[in-house]
Design an enzyme around this catalytic site. Structure first.
Site, PDB file in Angstrom:
ATOM      1  CG  ASN A  10       9.613  34.278 -26.201  1.00 23.12           C
ATOM      2  OD1 ASN A  10      10.320  34.835 -25.368  1.00 23.12           O
ATOM      3  ND2 ASN A  10       8.476  34.800 -26.657  1.00 23.12           N
ATOM      4  CD1 TRP A  11      13.495  29.915 -22.968  1.00 21.35           C
ATOM      5  CD2 TRP A  11      15.211  30.470 -21.633  1.00 21.35           C
ATOM      6  NE1 TRP A  11      14.485  28.966 -23.131  1.00 21.35           N
ATOM      7  CE2 TRP A  11      15.544  29.275 -22.324  1.00 21.35           C
ATOM      8  CE3 TRP A  11      16.136  31.005 -20.734  1.00 21.35           C
ATOM      9  CZ2 TRP A  11      16.768  28.620 -22.138  1.00 21.35           C
ATOM     10  CZ3 TRP A  11      17.360  30.357 -20.548  1.00 21.35           C
ATOM     11  CH2 TRP A  11      17.664  29.180 -21.240  1.00 21.35           C
ATOM     12  CE  LYS A  12       5.810  33.808 -24.398  1.00 19.14           C
ATOM     13  NZ  LYS A  12       4.366  33.787 -24.571  1.00 19.14           N
ATOM     14  CG  HIS A 104       5.910  38.005 -28.476  1.00 19.29           C
ATOM     15  ND1 HIS A 104       4.771  38.064 -27.702  1.00 19.29           N
ATOM     16  CD2 HIS A 104       6.194  36.691 -28.633  1.00 19.29           C
ATOM     17  CE1 HIS A 104       4.400  36.828 -27.391  1.00 19.29           C
ATOM     18  NE2 HIS A 104       5.249  35.974 -27.950  1.00 19.29           N
ATOM     19  CD  GLU A 106       3.546  37.284 -24.403  1.00 21.23           C
ATOM     20  OE1 GLU A 106       4.758  37.343 -24.135  1.00 21.23           O
ATOM     21  OE2 GLU A 106       2.929  36.200 -24.491  1.00 21.23           O
ATOM     22  CD  GLU A 176       4.726  33.586 -31.443  1.00 23.01           C
ATOM     23  OE1 GLU A 176       5.124  32.527 -30.958  1.00 23.01           O
ATOM     24  OE2 GLU A 176       4.829  34.670 -30.862  1.00 23.01           O
ATOM     25  N   GLY A 182      -0.010  30.583 -25.225  1.00 19.22           N
ATOM     26  CA  GLY A 182      -0.162  30.304 -23.798  1.00 19.22           C
ATOM     27  C   GLY A 182      -1.523  29.747 -23.405  1.00 19.22           C
ATOM     28  CB  SER A 222      -0.464  26.186 -27.503  1.00 22.43           C
ATOM     29  OG  SER A 222      -0.962  27.180 -26.627  1.00 22.43           O
TER      30      SER A 222
HETATM   31  P1  PGA Z   1       3.465  29.515 -26.002  1.00 23.28           P
HETATM   32  O1  PGA Z   1       4.126  30.941 -26.397  1.00 23.28           O
HETATM   33  O2  PGA Z   1       4.289  28.445 -26.674  1.00 23.28           O
HETATM   34  O3  PGA Z   1       3.558  29.458 -24.512  1.00 23.28           O
HETATM   35  O4  PGA Z   1       2.070  29.528 -26.510  1.00 23.28           O
HETATM   36  C1  PGA Z   1       4.575  31.184 -27.700  1.00 23.28           C
HETATM   37  C2  PGA Z   1       5.120  32.580 -27.821  1.00 23.28           C
HETATM   38  O5  PGA Z   1       4.506  33.508 -27.244  1.00 23.28           O
HETATM   39  O6  PGA Z   1       6.119  32.825 -28.488  1.00 23.28           O
END
Ligand code: PGA
Length: 267
Positions: A10-12, A104, A106, A176, A182, A222
């Site tokens: 997931n490149w966000k 997600h 976010e 998640e 993160g 992470s």
């Molecule tokens: P991360 O993000 O690997 O940087 O913790 C995972 C995600 O949000 O899908």
């Protein structure tokens, strides 16, 4: 039942076109060294404006699937119309996507996405012939108050509501925990596996045991080259959704490589 693992990046909101192109080149040249039967199902999710810089790589075994697939990071449930800033399933398909990440944390947190919206998105994605990657996860506060299982079960029940067992079996869920995203602090692998197993039992309850056996449940939060082997050794973790470590070809490819020993089938 053997479930082919998925390693999804997931490149966000990262990487402009030239950067996306060079990351894609680094991943695709690595993947091209292997047969589809040796690889996990590799998925990358760039920003919409970089979808034109990446492409799927078909399997070499004639199964009709991909060695490398492309995902959208979000979609709208309507096919078209007055929804400024949104993108439809058909548009993502047109741009080469076969997966879409939805729900997600976010998006739930910063864009107020509700369980009901996520359910509508999942239905639209499946109706369009794409695969939803449905994210769920608890906050630190929920974990500390012992509310994790109840919260996640309710997210899963809502996301899958009204979806046929056949479509549920084709879907993907990503567990998640928000506190692990993160932060560099991955959830303990046994605990992540326990939650994934609990999710599988909720899927069994809503869609039957055969859908629960088929559905792939990923862990995210992470994930790094140093954590993936232990995570993949667990019975109910079928792959990973990776943010930070998917932004460098070296670390993402290392994660793919370390997952390969658990890949025996293609379809
Ligand atoms: P991360 O993000 O690997 O940087 O913790 C995972 C995600 O949000 O899908």
């Amino acid at each position: 039942m053997s479930r082919k693992p998925i390693i999804a990046g997931n490149w966000k909101m990262n990487l402009c076109q030239s950067e996306a192109k060079s990351l894609f080149d680094g991943i695709s040249s690595f993947v091209s060294n292997y047969k589809a039967t040796e690889l996990p199902c590799v998925v990358i999710a760039p920003v919409f404006t970089s979808l034109c810089c990446v492409h799927s790589i078909p399997c070499d075994c004639g199964c009709g699937g991909n060695k490398l697939s492309v995902a959208g990071q979000n979609c709208h449930w309507e096919a078209s119309g007055a929804y400024t800033g949104e993108i439809s399933v058909e548009m993502l398909k047109d741009a080469g996507c076969s997966f879409v990440i939805i729900g997600h944390s976010e998006r739930r947190q910063y864009f107020s996405e509700s369980d009901e919206m996520i359910n509508k998105k999942a239905k639209a994605i499946l109706a369009g012939g794409l695969t939803p990657i449905i994210c769920c996860g608890e906050s630190l506060e929920q974990r500390e108050s012992g509310a994790t299982d109840e919260w996640i079960a309710s997210q899963i029940r809502a996301a899958l509501s009204g979806i046929s067992s056949e479509d549920v079996s084709k879907s993907v869920i990503a567990y998640e925990p928000i506190w692990a995203i993160g932060t560099g602090k991955s959830c303990d692998a046994d605990e992540a596996n326990r939650v994934c197993k609990m999710i599988r039992s909720v899927v069994s309850e809503v869609a039957g045991s055969s859908a629960a056996d088929s559905i792939r449940i990923l862990y995210g939060g992470s994930v790094k080259p140093s954590t993936i082997e232990e995570q993949m050794s667990k019975s109910d973790i079928d792959g990973a959704l990776i943010g930070g470590a998917s932004l460098k070809a070296d670390s993402f490819n290392e994660i793919i490589e370390k997952t390969m020993k658990s890949c025996t089938c293609c379809a």
